[in-house]
Design a protein around this motif. Structure first.
Motif: not given
Length: 208
Positions: A148, A150, A157-159, A181, A185-187, A201-202
Motif C-alpha cells: 500500500a 500514499n 489515501g492509501l492505494d 483501490s 484507504n485500501d491496504h 479498507s475504510d
C-alpha cells in the motif's frame, strides 16, 4: 469465532500484522518494543514498533504451542519496523520501516535469511518507495510484491499496488485500480491463493 492468541504473542501494547513461515513453523508479527516485561523506549520515551517472532514447538502431551519470543535482529528503539511478510520459501523477509537511508516517510525494506541471522536491511528502491509512505508488503511465491502507498500515483489515501521482484530488483509498479483501490484507504492485502484473499479498507459499507 476468533480466538485470542495468548502465550507470548499478545502483550499489553500493540500486537499485529502477522506473517507465518510454514516451512520453519514460525510466526512473525509487529509489536511495540516490549519484550518479556522490559520496555525499550526511544530517546523521547516512546515505544516504537519492532518485529518479533516465535516458533511452534512441541509442548506438554505432544501438543503444539508457541516457543520463546525472539526480537528481529534489526529492531531499533529509535525507528519503527513492522508489517513483516516472509517469502513462502522463508529466504527473505519484507517489512516497512522509517529507518534512515530510505526514500522518505515509511519505506519497504527486506532482509535475506543467512541461516542463523538476517542480513543487513536493503531498501526496495525508488521504483517501489516514494517520499510518502509505503506499507503492508505481501510477497507471493511467484515474486509479486503487493503493498500500500500514499506516495505512488493513485486514487486517494492509501492505494494497493504490485511489482514483480526479480534478481535484478523490483520491476515497474502498477496500481491494482478500482474497485481494489479507491479514494479511501485500501491496504493490508493478504492472498490465500492466486484468486482470493483479504484486504482492509475504510470505504463506506463497513462496520465503521
Amino acid at each position: 469465532e476468533p480466538m485470542v492468541m495468548r502465550e507470548h504473542i499478545n502483550s499489553r501494547y500493540h500486537d499485529g500484522t502477522v506473517s507465518y513461515d510454514s516451512l520453519a513453523k514460525r510466526v512473525y508479527f509487529t509489536r511495540n518494543n516490549y519484550f518479556y516485561g522490559t520496555k525499550t523506549p526511544n530517546e523521547q520515551g516512546e515505544l516504537n514498533l519492532g518485529i518479533y517472532y516465535a516458533d511452534v514447538v512441541e509442548g506438554e502431551f505432544g501438543q503444539p504451542e508457541w516457543g520463546n519470543l525472539v526480537p528481529f535482529d534489526h529492531n531499533d528503539p529509535n525507528t519503527n519496523s513492522g508489517h513483516p511478510s516472509v517469502s513462502p520459501d522463508g529466504k527473505r523477509l519484507y517489512f516497512a520501516s522509517d529507518r534512515a537511508g530510505g526514500e522518505g516517510g515509511i519505506d519497504i525494506w527486506y532482509c535475506d535469511n543467512l541461516g542463523n541471522q538476517w542480513g543487513v536491511p536493503q531498501n526496495m528502491g525508488p521504483k517501489v518507495n516514494t517520499s510518502g509512505d509505503e506499507l503492508y508488503p505481501f510477497i507471493t511465491s511467484n515474486g509479486t510484491l503487493y503493498f500500500a502507498s500514499n506516495g505512488q500515483p493513485g486514487l486517494g489515501g492509501l492505494d494497493l499496488f504490485f511489482s514483480r521482484v526479480r534478481a535484478s530488483g523490483a520491476g515497474n509498479v502498477f496500481n491494482l485500480g478500482y474497485p481494489m483501490s479507491t479514494r479511501f484507504n485500501d491496504h493490508g492485502l493478504f492472498l490465500l491463493n492466486d484468486s482470493s484473499g483479504f484486504f482492509v479498507s475504510d470505504r463506506p459499507g463497513g462496520q465503521g
